[in-house]
Scaffold this motif. Structure first.
Motif, mmCIF file in Angstrom:
data_model
loop_
_atom_site.group_PDB
_atom_site.id
_atom_site.type_symbol
_atom_site.label_atom_id
_atom_site.label_comp_id
_atom_site.label_asym_id
_atom_site.label_seq_id
_atom_site.Cartn_x
_atom_site.Cartn_y
_atom_site.Cartn_z
ATOM 1 N N GLU A 275 -2.745 -7.405 24.649
ATOM 2 C CA GLU A 275 -2.318 -6.186 24.358
ATOM 3 C C GLU A 275 -2.491 -5.981 22.875
ATOM 4 O O GLU A 275 -3.318 -5.044 22.328
ATOM 5 C CB GLU A 275 -0.784 -5.419 24.496
ATOM 6 C CG GLU A 275 -0.743 -5.182 26.158
ATOM 7 C CD GLU A 275 0.632 -5.039 26.386
ATOM 8 O OE1 GLU A 275 1.537 -5.140 25.422
ATOM 9 O OE2 GLU A 275 0.919 -4.611 27.596
ATOM 10 N N LYS B 173 -5.506 -3.967 20.226
ATOM 11 C CA LYS B 173 -4.937 -3.013 19.201
ATOM 12 C C LYS B 173 -5.803 -3.150 17.894
ATOM 13 O O LYS B 173 -5.753 -2.417 17.396
ATOM 14 C CB LYS B 173 -3.570 -2.987 19.228
ATOM 15 C CG LYS B 173 -2.696 -2.188 20.097
ATOM 16 C CD LYS B 173 -1.272 -2.358 19.889
ATOM 17 C CE LYS B 173 -0.290 -2.015 20.944
ATOM 18 N NZ LYS B 173 1.143 -2.095 20.604
ATOM 19 N N GLY C 27 4.254 -7.341 21.874
ATOM 20 C CA GLY C 27 3.673 -6.988 23.273
ATOM 21 C C GLY C 27 3.023 -8.434 23.701
ATOM 22 O O GLY C 27 2.990 -9.561 23.074
#
Length: 1463
Positions: free
Chosen positions: A779, A783, A775
Motif C-alpha cells: 500500500e 502511494k 499501512g
C-alpha cells in the motif's frame, strides 16, 4: 509484692506472645522444673491455709501477699509449660522473677532471724525457708540450657543465630557471641562460618516494615522520613531509653560512694583537726559497692548500646532497600534530572542515618546527666555552682551558631561527594572510549578539580571542628574554674579534698554530655542532610503505572485475530513541563497490533521510533489518549543490557530452564555457534556490561532473553543493528518472520534494515513525532509517498532478496574461541596479581586457578593482622613530621591535665589541714587559682592544636595523597583490569573507602590517642600514689591484652568479610540502574529487589556479629576496669587501715582516675579495633595505587613529529599478539602494508581477530612478536598518548559523557568555536545543536540519554571530524542509524576523510564493497587480501562465501556497486 506482681503481669504477657507456636516434646528438665513449681505452689497454698486456721487472724495485707504468691507460682507453672515447649531459650521472665524473689527473701530472712521467728512461729519460718530453698532450686534449673534435639520440631534453620536461643544472662553478657569468637580465634572465618540472621533482622522483613510505614506517611500532607523510621523500628530504640536512664542514674552513685570513701580517708588523717577514725569495715564495704556499681553500669550500658545499634543497622538496611526499590519505580524524567548520586544515597547517606541512632538518646540523656551533676554539685559546693551553670548557658548560642555553620558545610561536602562520585562513575563507565581517544588527562583533571573542592570543604570543616573542640574543651574547665573560684571567694568553708574530688568526678561526668553534645549535634546535622536527601529522592515522581491500561485478552471476534496493542489518539512527552509544541513529543499516535502481526517502525534519526517503544512501555508521560496492552510484554533494547552472570542466566532472566525451548531459542537467535566457542558454553560468565561479548553477541543475547520469555507482545528496538547482515537475515526469518518462532505473537520492530519491510504486516513511518505514513508495504509503495522515495533514493530494497534456497545457520570456526579465551585469560587474574600488602594472601598466578568460565575476579580479602606497612603507609601519607607533632601534642596536653589535677590535690590537702583555720583558707588563693586557670587554658590550646594537626596536617593530607595515587593509577590501568573488575568494586574504593580515610580515620586516631594517654595517666597516677597497685595491675594487664587479642582475631575478619560483601551490593545496584528500563518492561522488579535483599543479608551476616563482638569485648574489658576501680579503692583502704597517713586528696585523685578508666579502657580498645578495621580502607586504596600500569603514556626521547602521521602508511611485519602471557596467540604472522589514503575493509567471522587487530593499532594489547609501523614509526616505541591522540576511532556503540556538547566533542579544549560548529555542520548536527538551550554549552545528561542513538553516533562522527587524523578506524559505525543518516555519514567520510587511511571493521559486507582492498581474517591470520571485485569474482574465496551468506551474490553475478558505502 513487687517480684510477684512482676511475675504475674509479665508472665501473662509472655503467654500471649507464645500463643500459636509449635510445641516440642517434653524433656526430663521440663518435668523437673514443673515438679519444683508445683511444690512452690503447694507451699504457698499451705501458708494460705495456715493463715486461715490460726487463732489470731493475720492483717489483710498478709493474706493478700500469700494469695498473690499462690497466683504468681501458678502463673509461673503456665509460663514454664509454654516457654519450655515453645521456646528453645531459657525463660527471661522466670529467671528475673526467681532472682527478685531470692533478693527479697534474703532481705526478709535477715529480719526473720533478728525477730527470732524460728522460735515464735516455727511453721511459718519452715514454710518461708522451704519457699526460699525451692525458689533457689528453680532458679538453678532455669539456668540450665535446654538440649537442642528436643526442639527439632520448631521452625528452626541450620546455623541459626544463637541470640535467638540465648538466656537472659547470655543476652546481658553477650555470651552468645562466644562460640563465634572462639571459632575466629582458631581459624580464619569464612562466610559459611557466620550464623544466619534472625528473621526480624533480615532485609526483606526490614524493607517490608519500612515500606508499610512510608506508604502511610506518603498519604499525609508532609511525609516525614523520620516518622516512618520511628513507626517501623522505634520499639527497640525507645525501650533502650529505659536502660540508658538506669545507667545514667547508676553512674552518679560512684561520686556519692567516692564522697564516703574520702570521708573515710579523711577521718584517718592524724593532722586533720577533730577527725574520728571510721570502722575499717566501712571502707571495705564502700570499695565493694563501687565495684558492683561499675558492673551494673556495664550491663545497663551495653544492653542500651546493643538495642540502639541494632536499630541503626535496621535503619541503614531500610534506607538502602528503599532507595533500591525507588530506583526501580522512579520516572524516567526524575531519573535523568536527579541532582544527587543515587549510589551515594545507598552507601554514604544510608550509613550516616544508621550511625545516628548510637548517640541520639544523648539529646535527652545529656540534659538529664547535666541536671543530676549540677544538683549534686549544688549539694557539694552550694550556690557557687551557678557560676558554672551560667557559663554552660553562654555556650549554647555559640554552639548553636557553630552547628548551623557545620550543617552548611556538610551540605556542600555531600554535593561535592556526589559530583566526584558521578565523574568517577562516568569515567569508569566510558574508560574504553577515553583510552582510545587518549582523554585520560582531561577527565582525571575534572575529577581532581572536584576533589580539591571536597578537600577545601573538609578543611573548612576541620577548622570548625577545632573551634568546636576549643569551646567544648574549655567548657568543663571554665565551669570548674568559675565554680571553685566563686566558692573560694564567697564560702566560709575551705575547699577540702572531699569537695574538690567529688566535684571533679562530677565534672568528669559532666564532661561527657558536654563533649558529646557537639559530636551528637554534628552527627544529627550530617544525618539530617542525608535524611533530607533520602526523603527527597523517595518523594521523586514515580513512573505513571496508570498510563498504560494492562488488560486481559478478550475473546477474539469470529475470523479475526485478537488486538494485543491498541493506541488511540495518544500524545506523549518526556517531561511534565513540556508544552504541546515542544520537540520530542509524540503526537496523535494511532496504532493497533493484532496477534500474529509484525509491525515495523521506520524513520530518520530523532523521528521518535525509540520514543514510541518507550511510550508503550510506560516510560513517557501520556498527555492524552488511550493505550491498551493485552498480555505479557517482552522488550529488547537498542543498547543491549547484559548482566554480570552466565550467558544462560542472561537468557533465562529468572525464568525456569526449559531445555527444549532454550535450545530452540538459542538456535533461532544465532547463538548456537557462539556457545560452541565460549570457554564454558552457556555457563561462561559474562563480564560487567557484557565486556567479553561483541556488540552483535550482546544484541543476540538480549533478543534471546525476550524470545525465551514466551510473552504475548514483543517490543523490539532495532535489535538487528549490531549484527552481521547474514546473521540479521537468519534472525529475521527464524524469529520475526512469517515462519519464525514468534509468528503467532504481536511484534513491534524498530528497524533501519528497510529491505525487511516487505515481510512485515504493517509499516509505520515516523517523522517529527508523528506517524507520517502507515499501512502494508505494498500500500505504501503504491502511494509513492515518503517511504517510496526513501527506498528509491537509497536503492537498497533489493538487498537480500535472492537468498540461496539452502539457508545455513551462521557459522563460526573453532579458532573463534581465541578472542574470548584471550580476553578472559588476559584479565581475570589482574586484580589478584596486583601488588598487595604483606597481609594479603598472595599467589603467583591466581588467575590460572580460577574456573575456566569465570571472567570477573573475586575480590581479594586480606587475612591475619594488618601489616605494619599499611600503618606506615598511612603515616607517610599523613606526613612523618605531622604525625610526630600530633603525638607530642597529645602527650603534652595529658601531662598538663595531670599536673592540673595534682595542683588541685595539693591545694585541697593544704585546705584539709587548715580546715579549722578560717583565715588560712585564703592563703595564696590568687596564686592557686591563677596557676589552675593557666593550666586549664594551656590544656584547651593544646587540644585545639592537636585537632588542627590531626585534621589539616594529617587527615586532609593523607586523603589527598591516597586519592590522587589511586586515581592516577586506576586511570592508566590496562583495559583488561576494567574488563574483569566490577564497576561497583572500583566505585566502592572511591566512595566508601575514601570517605573512611577522609573522615573516619582521623577521628578514630584522635580518639585512640586521647584515650591511650588517659589510660597511661590513670595507671601512672595510681601506681605512684599506691605502689601496691602495680602488683595488682600486672595480672589484669595480661587478662586485658589476652581478651583484646582474642577479640581482634574475630573482629578483624568480620570487618573484612563485611567489606568484601559490601562491594557486590553496590555492583548489583549500578548494574540495576543500567537496566531499569529492561527490568520494568519485564515487570521483574520483585526478583531484583529480592536479589538486592539477599546481597544485603550476606553483608549483614558479617556486620551484625561485628557490632555484637564490640559489646562482647566491652563487657569483658569493663569487668577489667571494674577490678581496677576495686583495686584502687581497696588498696587505698588497706593502706589507710594498715599504714595510715594516706591523704584524702591522694585517695580522691587515684580513685577519680580509676573511675574514668572503666569507659576509657573499653573505648581505647574499641578505637584500636576501629582503626584496624578501618585501616583496611587504606589497605584497599593502597592496593589500587599499586596496580600495574599500561605502557608509558609519553616517552620524551621518542616523541614523534607534530605532523606525524602525515601520510597514513600502516605496515604490519610478522605481527603477533596475545591478551596475556601464557595464553594462545589471537593474532599471528600478520603481514600486510596499507598505502596512504587506502580504504581497507576488515572482515571475518566472530572471533577471527578483527577487533584484536584494531585494538593492536591502539596498543590496547601489546605485541608478542613483530611490530606495527605507521609512517615508518614503530608504535611500540612511542608513548600511548602520542599514538592514540594521532589516531581516530568511531566506535560501534556511541558513548557520550555528562556535561556539555562542547566537552563531549573537545574535552581537551583545543578547538575553537568555529572549528566545532564546522564539524557539527559536516556531521549534519549543527541545526540540532543550535536548537538546544545553550548551543555548545547545552546539557548532555548521563550516557547522552537526551539524544537518540543515531544522534549520538553523529556526535561521535563530529569528534572524528574535529580530530581529523590521517588514520581512521571505523567499527561498524553506521549500524544504529537509518539509511538516510547512513548515507550522510558515508558521504561525510568520503569527502572529509578522502586523504585519510581508513580501516573499517565490517559486519555488513555491503558497506565495504567499494573499498580499495578487503582483508579477510580467520583464526587470527590473514586468509586473503585483495580488491573486493577480485575476491567476489573468485567463487572459492572466503570473502565470496561471506558475501553469498549476506545475499550479496546472485547466481554468477556479484552485487558490486549497490552498497551505500564509499564510492
Amino acid at each position: 509484692m513487687v517480684p510477684k506482681v512482676f511475675l504475674v503481669t509479665v508472665g501473662l504477657w509472655t503467654l500471649v506472645q507464645l500463643r500459636g507456636r509449635h510445641e516440642s516434646l517434653k524433656s526430663p528438665l521440663y518435668w523437673q522444673k514443673s515438679c519444683v513449681l508445683v511444690c512452690l505452689a503447694l507451699v504457698a497454698l499451705a501458708d494460705l491455709v495456715r493463715q486461715l486456721l490460726v487463732a489470731v487472724p493475720p492483717p489483710p495485707y498478709a493474706f493478700l501477699a500469700s494469695s498473690t504468691t499462690l497466683v504468681a507460682f501458678l502463673v509461673a507453672l503456665l509460663v514454664n509449660h509454654n516457654e519450655h515447649l515453645r521456646n528453645p531459650s531459657t525463660s527471661a521472665v522466670l529467671l528475673l522473677s526467681y532472682l527478685f524473689f531470692l533478693l527479697a527473701s534474703a532481705i526478709k530472712l535477715r529480719s526473720v532471724i533478728i525477730l527470732e521467728e524460728y522460735h515464735t512461729d516455727p511453721l511459718r519460718f519452715s514454710l518461708f525457708v522451704s519457699e526460699m530453698g525451692l525458689t533457689l532450686v528453680a532458679f538453678c534449673l532455669e539456668n540450665l540450657s535446654k538440649t537442642s534435639h528436643w526442639y527439632i520440631s520448631l521452625d528452626t534453620e541450620p546455623n541459626a543465630s544463637l541470640e535467638e536461643t540465648a538466656s537472659v544472662w547470655s543476652v546481658l553478657t553477650f555470651h552468645w557471641m562466644s562460640p563465634l569468637m572462639a571459632l575466629g580465634y582458631r581459624k580464619v572465618l569464612s562466610p559459611g562460618d557466620l550464623p544466619n540472621l534472625r528473621p526480624i533482622d533480615r532485609a526483606s522483613n526490614i524493607s517490608d516494615a519500612f515500606q508499610q510505614a512510608w506508604d502511610d506517611e506518603k498519604r499525609k500532607s508532609s511525609p516525614s522520613f523520620v516518622r516512618a523510621c520511628s513507626s517501623a523500628f522505634g520499639g527497640p530504640f525507645w525501650s533502650a531509653a529505659f536502660f540508658k536512664l538506669c545507667q545514667d542514674i547508676m553512674q552518679f552513685v560512684q561520686p556519692m560512694l567516692l564522697r564516703h570513701l574520702m570521708d573515710f580517708a579523711r577521718s584517718h588523717m592524724p593532722d586533720v583537726p577533730g577527725s574520728k577514725p571510721q570502722a575499717p569495715f566501712r571502707g571495705f564495704v564502700i570499695a565493694g559497692a563501687m565495684f558492683l556499681s561499675a558492673i551494673t553500669q556495664s550491663f545497663l550500658l551495653h544492653r542500651y548500646f546493643h538495642l540502639v545499634i541494632q536499630t541503626g543497622i535496621r535503619l541503614k538496611v531500610a534506607t538502602a532497600t528503599a532507595v533500591y526499590r525507588k530506583s526501580l519505580a522512579v520516572s524516567n524524567a526524575a531519573m535523568q534530572t536527579g541532582s544527587q548520586s543515587v549510589g551515594n544515597l545507598m552507601s554514604i547517606d544510608a550509613a550516616k542515618i544508621g550511625e545516628l541512632t548510637t548517640y541520639l538518646h544523648i539529646l535527652w540523656s545529656g540534659p538529664f546527666q547535666i541536671f543530676l551533676a549540677l544538683w549534686m554539685l549544688y549539694g557539694t559546693l552550694g550556690p557557687s555552682v551557678f557560676a558554672g551553670l551560667a557559663i554552660m548557658i553562654l555556650m549554647i548560642p555559640i554552639n548553636t551558631y557553630l552547628t548551623k555553620l557545620s550543617r552548611g558545610i556538610q551540605k556542600r561536602q555531600m554535593a561535592n561527594k556526589d559530583s566526584r562520585f558521578k565523574l568517577v562513575d562516568e569515567f569508569l563507565s566510558g574508560i574504553k572510549v577515553i583510552k582510545l581517544y587518549a582523554w585520560e588527562r582531561p577527565f582525571l583533571q575534572s575529577i581532581s578539580d572536584v576533589r580539591q573542592k571536597e578537600l577545601d570543604t573538609l578543611k573548612s570543616y576541620a577548622y570548625l571542628s577545632a573551634l568546636q573542640s576549643f569551646t567544648w574543651s574549655c567548657a568543663p574547665f571554665l565551669v570548674s574554674f568559675a565554680t571553685f573560684a566563686l566558692y573560694s571567694v564567697t564560702s566560709s568553708e575551705p575547699l577540702t579534698s572531699t569537695r574538690i574530688f567529688v566535684s571533679l568526678s562530677l565534672f568528669n561526668l559532666l564532661r561527657f554530655p558536654l563533649s558529646m553534645f557537639p559530636s551528637v549535634v554534628a552527627s544529627i546535622t550530617e544525618a539530617s542532610v542525608s535524611v533530607d536527601r533520602v526523603r527527597n529522592y523517595l518523594l521523586e515522581e514515580e513512573k505513571d503505572t496508570s498510563a498504560i491500561l494492562r488488560e486481559p485478552m478478550p475473546p477474539p471476534k469470529q475470523g479475526q485475530a485478537g488486538e494485543r496493542v491498541i493506541v488511540q489518539n495518544a500524545w506523549f512527552r518526556w517531561t511534565k513541563g513540556d508544552t504541546v509544541d515542544d520537540a520530542g513529543i509524540l503526537k496523535n499516535i494511532n496504532l493497533t497490533v493484532r496477534e500474529g502481526e509484525l509491525v515495523a517502525l521506520v524513520g530518520s534519526v530523532g523521528s521518535g521510533k525509540s520514543s514510541l517503544i518507550n511510550a508503550l512501555l510506560g516510560e513517557m508521560y501520556k498527555v492524552d489518549g488511550i493505550v491498551r496492552m493485552r498480555g505479557k510484554v517482552a522488550f529488547a533494547a537498542q543498547t543491549a543490557w547484559i548482566m554480570n552472570a552466565t550467558l544462560r542466566d542472561n537468557v533465562l532472566f529468572g525464568r525456569p530452564y526449559d531445555e527444549l525451548w532454550y535450545n530452540k531459542v538459542v538456535e533461532a537467535c544465532a547463538l548456537k555457534a557462539d556457545l560452541e566457542v565460549l570457554p564454558a558454553g552457556d555457563m561462561t560468565e559474562i563480564g560487567e556490561r557484557g565486556i567479553n561479548l561483541s556488540g552483535g553477541q550482546k544484541q543476540r543475547v538480549s533478543l534471546a532473553r525476550a524470545v525465551y520469555s514466551r510473552s504475548d507482545i514483543y517490543l523490539l528496538d532495532d535489535p538487528l543493528s549490531a549484527v552481521d547482515a547474514h546473521v540479521g537475515r537468519w534472525i529475521f526469518n527464524h524469529v520475526f518472520g512469517k515462519d519464525g518462532i514468534l509468528k503467532n505473537r504481536a511484534r513491534i520492530l524498530v528497524t533501519h534494515a528497510i529491505h525487511f519491510l516487505k515481510q512485515c504486516d504493517q509499516v509505520l513511518l515516523l517523522d517529527g513525532g508523528k506517524i507520517a505514513e502507515s499501512g502494508s508495504y505494498p500500500e505504501l509503495m503504491s502511494k509513492k509517498g515518503m517511504l517510496y522515495r526513501l527506498i528509491e533514493e537509497y536503492d537498497v530494497a533489493h538487498v537480500g532478496e535472492d537468498e540461496d534456497e539452502s539457508e545455513a545457520e551462521p557459522k563460526t570456526t573453532s579458532v573463534d574461541s581465541h578472542l574470548q579465551n584471550g580476553q578472559q585469560g588476559s584479565t581475570k587474574s589482574l586484580e589478584n596479581g596486583s601488588a598487595t600488602n604483606g597481609s594479603a594472601d598472595k599467589s603467583k598466578d591466581v588467575g590460572l586457578l580460577q574456573p575456566t568460565n569465570r571472567l570477573t575476579t573475586q575480590e581479594d580479602r586480606a587475612e591475619g593482622a594488618v601489616s605494619w606497612k599499611v600503618y606506615a603507609n598511612y603515616a607517610l601519607a599523613c606526613g612523618a613530621w605531622s604525625t610526630l607533632l600530633y603525638i607530642l601534642m597529645i602527650a603534652s596536653s595529658q601531662s598538663v591535665s595531670v599536673i592540673q589535677n595534682l595542683w588541685l590535690a595539693d591545694w585541697s590537702r593544704e585546705n584539709d589541714v587548715s580546715a579549722e583555720d578560717v583565715p588560712a583558707k585564703n592563703v595564696s588563693l590568687n596564686w592557686r587559682l591563677g596557676i589552675y586557670g593557666t593550666l586549664g587554658l594551656l590544656f584547651a590550646v593544646l587540644t585545639v592544636s592537636q585537632t588542627l594537626v590531626a585534621w589539616v596536617l594529617c587527615g586532609i593530607r593523607s586523603g589527598r595523597t591516597l586519592h590522587a595515587g589511586m586515581l592516577n593509577r586506576v586511570g592508566f590501568c590496562p583495559q583488561s583490569f576494567f574488563d574483569t573488575t566490577p564497576l561497583g568494586r572500583i566505585l566502592n574504593r572511591f566512595s566508601r573507602d575514601q570517605s573512611v580515610i577522609d573522615e573516619v580515620l582521623p577521628r578514630s586516631f584522635m580518639s585512640f590517642f586521647q584515650t591511650l594517654s588517659l589510660v597511661i595517666a590513670s595507671l601512672v597516677v595510681n601506681s605512684v600514689t599506691n605502689p601496691a597497685f602495680i602488683a595488682f595491675i600486672a595480672p589484669l594487664s595480661v587478662v586485658y591484652l589476652w581478651v583484646s587479642r582474642y577479640y581482634l582475631f574475630t573482629s578483624r575478619e568480620l570487618k573484612r568479610l563485611e567489606a568484601t560483601s559490601r562491594s557486590p551490593i553496590y555492583a548489583h545496584f549500578q548494574e540495576t540502574l543500567g537496566g531499569v528500563q529492561t527490568i520494568r518492561a519485564y515487570r521483574d522488579e520483585a526478583r531484583f529487589i529480592a536479589e538486592n535483599t539477599l546481597r544485603i543479608d550476606t553483608n549483614q551476616k558479617a556486620n551484625y556479629p561485628s557490632n555484637a563482638s564490640n559489646r562482647w569485648l566491652a563487657m569483658r574489658l569493663e569487668l577489667v576496669g571494674s577490678f581496677i576501680i576495686l583495686a584502687s579503692s581497696l588498696f587505698s583502704v588497706v593502706t589507710i587501715v594498715t599504714v595510715g597517713g594516706l591523704a584524702a586528696s591522694i585517695v580522691g585523685l587515684a580513685v577519680t582516675y580509676a573511675l574514668n578508666i572503666t569507659q576509657t579502657l573499653n573505648w581505647m580498645v574499641r578505637q584500636s579495633c576501629e582503626i584496624e578495621t578501618n585501616i583496611v580502607s587504606v589497605e584497599r586504596v593502597k592496593e589500587y595505587s599499586e596496580l600495574p600500569l599500561e605502557a608509558p603514556y609519553e616517552i620524551s626521547e621518542n616523541k614523534p613529529d607534530d605532523t606525524w602521521p602525515s601520510r597514513g602508511v600502516i605496515e604490519l611485519n610478522h605481527y603477533a599478539t596475545r591478551y596475556r602471557a601464557g595464553l594462545d596467540l589471537v593474532l599471528s604472522e600478520i603481514n600486510f602494508c596499507i598505502a596512504p589514503a587506502q580504504k581497507i575493509g576488515l572482515v571475518g567471522r566472530t572471533g577471527s581477530g578483527k577487533s584484536s587487530l584494531a585494538l593492536a593499532l591502539f596498543r590496547v594489547i601489546e605485541p608478542a612478536a613483530g611490530r606495527i609501523l605507521i609512517d615508518g614509526v614503530d608504535i611500540s616505541q612511542i608513548g600511548l598518548f602520542d599514538l592514540r591522540s594521532r589516531l581516530t576511532v568511531i566506535p560501534q556503540d556511541p558513548v557520550l559523557f555528562q556535561g556539555t556538547v562542547r566537552r563531549n566533542l573537545d574535552p581537551m579544549g583545543q578547538a575553537s568555536d568555529s572549528q566545532i560548529w564546522n564539524a557539527l555542520r559536516c556531521a549534519r548536527l549543527a541545526e540540532t545543536v543550535g536548537r538546544l538551550d545553550g548551543g555548545l554549552e547545552a546539557n548532555v545528561i548521563r550516557g547522552g540519554e537526551n539524544f537518540s542513538v543515531g544522534q549520538r553516533q553523529l556526535i561521535c562522527l563530529a569528534r572524528a571530524l574535529l580530530r581529523h587524523t590521517k588514520v581512521l578506524i571505523l567499527d561498524e559505525a553506521t549500524a544504529s542509524v537509518d539509511v538516510e543518516t547512513d548515507q550522510v555519514i558515508q558521504e561525510t567520510i568520503r569527502t572529509e576523510f578522502k586523504d585519510c587511511t581508513i580501516l573499517t571493521i565490517a559486519h555488513r559486507i555491503n558497506t565495504i564493497l567499494d573499498y580499495d582492498r578487503i582483508v579477510v581474517l580467520a583464526q587470527g591470520k590473514v586468509l586473503e587480501m585483495d580488491s573486493p571485485t577480485k575476491l567476489l569474482a573468485d567463487s572459492t574465496s572466503a570473502f565470496h562465501a561471506l558475501a553469498k551468506e549476506a545475499g550479496l551474490v546472485r547466481t554468477g553475478t556479484p552485487k558490486v556497486g549497490t552498497s551505500s558505502g564509499l564510492r
